[in-house]
Design an enzyme around this catalytic site. Structure first.
Site, PDB file in Angstrom:
ATOM      1  N   GLN A   8       1.932  -1.413   3.561  1.00  0.00           N
ATOM      2  CA  GLN A   8       0.857  -1.397   4.522  1.00  0.00           C
ATOM      3  C   GLN A   8       0.094  -2.724   4.584  1.00  0.00           C
ATOM      4  O   GLN A   8      -0.312  -3.276   3.564  1.00  0.00           O
ATOM      5  CB  GLN A   8      -0.100  -0.238   4.213  1.00  0.00           C
ATOM      6  CG  GLN A   8       0.594   1.113   4.341  1.00  0.00           C
ATOM      7  CD  GLN A   8      -0.303   2.302   4.090  1.00  0.00           C
ATOM      8  OE1 GLN A   8       0.124   3.304   3.530  1.00  0.00           O
ATOM      9  NE2 GLN A   8      -1.560   2.231   4.499  1.00  0.00           N
ATOM     10  N   HIS A  25       2.301  -1.828   9.763  1.00  0.00           N
ATOM     11  CA  HIS A  25       2.766  -1.129   8.562  1.00  0.00           C
ATOM     12  C   HIS A  25       4.275  -0.882   8.648  1.00  0.00           C
ATOM     13  O   HIS A  25       4.823  -0.635   9.731  1.00  0.00           O
ATOM     14  CB  HIS A  25       2.086   0.240   8.430  1.00  0.00           C
ATOM     15  CG  HIS A  25       0.635   0.173   8.071  1.00  0.00           C
ATOM     16  ND1 HIS A  25      -0.015  -0.981   7.728  1.00  0.00           N
ATOM     17  CD2 HIS A  25      -0.304   1.171   8.002  1.00  0.00           C
ATOM     18  CE1 HIS A  25      -1.278  -0.709   7.457  1.00  0.00           C
ATOM     19  NE2 HIS A  25      -1.482   0.586   7.619  1.00  0.00           N
ATOM     20  N   ARG A  73      -0.025  -1.556  -0.665  1.00  0.00           N
ATOM     21  CA  ARG A  73      -0.630  -2.602   0.163  1.00  0.00           C
ATOM     22  C   ARG A  73       0.143  -3.894  -0.055  1.00  0.00           C
ATOM     23  O   ARG A  73       0.417  -4.284  -1.204  1.00  0.00           O
ATOM     24  CB  ARG A  73      -2.096  -2.812  -0.222  1.00  0.00           C
ATOM     25  CG  ARG A  73      -2.838  -3.747   0.721  1.00  0.00           C
ATOM     26  CD  ARG A  73      -3.138  -3.108   2.059  1.00  0.00           C
ATOM     27  NE  ARG A  73      -4.163  -2.086   1.961  1.00  0.00           N
ATOM     28  CZ  ARG A  73      -4.436  -1.215   2.930  1.00  0.00           C
ATOM     29  NH1 ARG A  73      -3.746  -1.241   4.069  1.00  0.00           N
ATOM     30  NH2 ARG A  73      -5.383  -0.303   2.771  1.00  0.00           N
ATOM     31  N   CYS A  85      -3.138   6.261  10.013  1.00  0.00           N
ATOM     32  CA  CYS A  85      -2.218   5.333  10.683  1.00  0.00           C
ATOM     33  C   CYS A  85      -0.777   5.483  10.191  1.00  0.00           C
ATOM     34  O   CYS A  85       0.169   5.519  11.000  1.00  0.00           O
ATOM     35  CB  CYS A  85      -2.691   3.898  10.490  1.00  0.00           C
ATOM     36  SG  CYS A  85      -3.054   3.441   8.779  1.00  0.00           S
ATOM     37  N   GLY A 113     -15.873  -3.481  15.151  1.00  0.00           N
ATOM     38  CA  GLY A 113     -14.814  -3.540  14.142  1.00  0.00           C
ATOM     39  C   GLY A 113     -13.444  -3.750  14.759  1.00  0.00           C
ATOM     40  O   GLY A 113     -13.285  -3.846  15.989  1.00  0.00           O
ATOM     41  N   SER A 155      -4.813  -5.438   7.235  1.00  0.00           N
ATOM     42  CA  SER A 155      -5.746  -5.101   8.310  1.00  0.00           C
ATOM     43  C   SER A 155      -6.087  -3.619   8.308  1.00  0.00           C
ATOM     44  O   SER A 155      -7.106  -3.216   8.870  1.00  0.00           O
ATOM     45  CB  SER A 155      -5.180  -5.513   9.673  1.00  0.00           C
ATOM     46  OG  SER A 155      -3.875  -5.018   9.853  1.00  0.00           O
TER      47      SER A 155
END
Length: 345
Positions: free
Chosen positions: A155, A248, A241, A128, A13, A158
């Site tokens: 954000q 971000h 998003r 994150c 990933g 990804s």
């Protein structure tokens, strides 16, 4: 220098691939390396530092003789973390499975490294957005103590994985070619409805909880309290998003207990390890995802006093959520343990 046997769970990933890039880039002292993934990804071959590694299906026995297990996140953490610990590995986990467990340290190495030594085999990597925010908050909290935080995030796709990146790509191409844009991933693949992200903003990351906030928003609240070890700070978050590939951004308004000028805030932030101040309005200098992607540091700009409240400050904070927001932060935890002789081999 001692070398350590390392396993990466979720090696195929985005975060797993970033682990590999950073291990090479930072000359991490590994001896043996195991690349683990689900049955679906097992058998893939990854060339790393001139050697071919076959990705293995993760099982409980995969962690025999492993010293450091880097978990890229996901549901597999709950399944395999106890097994890895049983075999003697220290698990550094990117999922949300253990973050709020009182027996598991939640670590940003620049912010609360002292808590690492309290681990019982598992160390949690924060969300994150929380990592990026606390990197900017910690130096200010140390100087003037924060009373309240209002944060809005912007954000990158990804953060939702490779599929979300591909969906943004496909939607942009479709719109440019005057075709319908298909949406199957965002806000979350598991939800019954999906919305176009190209040329759009989605005011939902993760699922909603009972009070109208999303899980992502509550992660920022709860994790920040735990990392700063201050449960008296008022925190409210709105997470969005945006159609950006990587990195971000966060608009953060803070209210402090005592006065702190914008200039003094810049000095405190500039002196903090892992933070770069980019703040020169006259030269139109401020952080942007376009220039902070693939960078290790957290960038802070638009630092200004909020005149609407006593002792208020506004900040604009941007950081690569796959690097500092995930893989780099986890690897820094491992490096701290090595440097401070907290790993038994």
């Amino acid at each position: 220098m001692k070398k350590y046997n390392v396993a990466i769970l979720g090696a195929t990933g985005a975060v797993g691939q970033e682990f590999l890039e950073l291990i090479a880039e930072r000359h991490f002292p590994f001896n043996e390396l195991k690349l683990l993934a689900s049955k679906r990804s097992a058998g893939k071959v990854i060339n790393f530092m001139g050697k071919d590694y076959v990705v293995e299906e993760a099982t409980d026995d995969s962690f025999k003789d492993v010293h450091i297990a880097l978990f890229a996140g996901g549901a597999a953490s709950k399944t395999f973390a106890p097994a890895a610990v049983k075999h003697g590995a220290v698990v550094i986990d990117n999922s949300s499975a253990f973050r709020m467990d009182p027996n598991v340290p939640l670590i940003v190495p620049e912010v609360n490294p002292g808590a690492i030594q309290n681990h019982k085999g598992i160390i949690a990597n924060p969300n994150c957005s929380t990592i990026i925010m606390t990197m900017a908050l910690k130096p200010l909290h140390d100087v003037a103590k924060i009373k309240r935080i209002v944060v809005s995030t912007y954000q990158a796709v990804s953060g939702a994985g490779k599929e979300a990146i591909e969906e943004l790509d496909n939607q942009v191409k479709a719109i440019v070619e005057n075709r319908p844009a298909e949406a199957n991933i965002l806000p979350s693949a598991s939800l019954p409805k999906h919305y176009q992200i190209a040329f759009n903003l989605l005011p939902q990351i993760d699922v909603f909880v009972d009070d109208g906030y999303t899980k992502e928003e509550m992660k920022m609240v709860n994790e920040t309290h735990k990392i700063l070890n201050d449960y008296n700070i008022g925190i409210t978050a709105t997470t969005i998003r945006v159609p950006v590939y990587r990195s971000h951004a966060e608009s953060i308004n803070i209210e402090l207990e005592s006065a702190l000028s914008a200039d003094d805030a810049r000095k405190a932030l500039a002196a903090f390890p892992g933070v770069i101040v980019q703040d020169n309005p006259a030269e139109m200098l401020y952080p942007m995802p376009l220039f902070t992607s693939n960078k290790d540091e957290v960038f802070v700009g638009r630092i200004r006093e909020d005149k609407s409240v006593q002792h208020g400050l506004n900040l604009w904070v941007v950081g690569d959520q796959i690097r500092k927001g995930a893989a780099l932060n986890a690897l820094q935890i491992a490096e701290y343990m090595i440097n401070h002789k907290l790993l038994e081999v």
